[in-house]
Design an enzyme around this catalytic site. Structure first.
Site, PDB file in Angstrom:
ATOM      1  CB  VAL A  44      -0.917   0.031   1.244  1.00 58.38           C
ATOM      2  CG1 VAL A  44      -1.779   1.293   1.252  1.00 58.38           C
ATOM      3  CG2 VAL A  44      -1.793  -1.225   1.296  1.00 58.38           C
ATOM      4  CD  GLU A  45       2.644   5.682  -3.737  1.00 58.42           C
ATOM      5  OE1 GLU A  45       3.220   6.772  -3.900  1.00 58.42           O
ATOM      6  OE2 GLU A  45       2.238   4.976  -4.677  1.00 58.42           O
ATOM      7  CB  ILE A  46       0.045   6.887   2.323  1.00 60.09           C
ATOM      8  CG1 ILE A  46      -0.630   5.650   2.938  1.00 60.09           C
ATOM      9  CG2 ILE A  46      -0.721   8.159   2.669  1.00 60.09           C
ATOM     10  CD1 ILE A  46      -2.055   5.437   2.524  1.00 60.09           C
TER      11      ILE A  46
END
Length: 204
Positions: free
Chosen positions: A138-140
């Site tokens: 997951v990337e933020i």
């Protein structure tokens, strides 16, 4: 024969009838564990799943996109969880207005993450990467800092530009007001459209 050629040229020029990203889907070792992760870490909400499915899973929704979780038949169906977080791996990415808040939350929950910075023409984008329970990344990011600049003359398509109600969000012209603005404005517009659509479904 000439008519067939004209029809082919017209069909080739027509835009695809796609509207927006609906969901991403992941095969999980434990659906319940993954549901807890996406609810508690990323703020997703569990929603009703069609009763006709004959296999275990769960649907979640928020931010205008769904996450569909499927219980694996065998542990061999799920990729082995990687020990190293590699930003170049396949991933899903979420726009964020306060990455430092997310960092603190991950640290409080004991979730390992790595950071990166992207720069282009003096513009800086901060990135935060971590794994879900099955190793999916997951990337933020604060990608709204980067403008969306098409590399061809083909127009970008936004959801529902011809809808008589939703088109008001685009200025009522059939072309979105946010076509040349940063992707943060586009994301906000899509979320608002999904909210209006949901309200219309409830009303009727």
């Amino acid at each position: 024969m000439g008519l067939e050629i004209v029809e082919e040229e017209v069909n080739a020029a027509l835009p695809l009838p796609l509207m927006s990203l609906n969901h991403v889907s992941f095969v999980c070792r434990s659906v319940s564990r993954s549901v807890k992760f996406y609810e508690e870490v990323l703020g997703f909400v569990s929603v009703k799943r069609p009763s006709s499915f004959n296999f275990h899973g769960a649907w979640l929704f928020n931010y205008g996109v769904g996450i569909h979780l499927l219980q694996c038949n065998s542990l061999d169906d799920v990729p082995k969880k990687k020990g190293v977080i590699n930003p170049k791996d396949n991933h899903i990415s979420f726009q964020c207005s306060d990455i430092n808040l997310l960092k603190r939350k991950l640290e409080e929950m004991g979730i390992e993450y790595v950071t990166a910075v992207v720069e282009d023409s003096g513009i800086q984008v901060d990135q935060l990467f971590f794994h879900d329970p099955d190793g999916y990344m997951v990337e933020i990011c604060n990608c709204e800092n980067l403008p969306v600049l098409p590399l061809s003359s083909f127009p970008l398509k936004f959801p529902y530009p011809k809808d008589p109600i939703l088109s008001s969000l685009y200025g009522g012209t059939g072309l979105p007001k946010f076509q040349c603005r940063p992707c943060g404005a586009e994301a906000e517009c899509v979320i608002m459209e999904n909210l209006v659509t949901d309200m219309m479904d409830i009303s009727f």
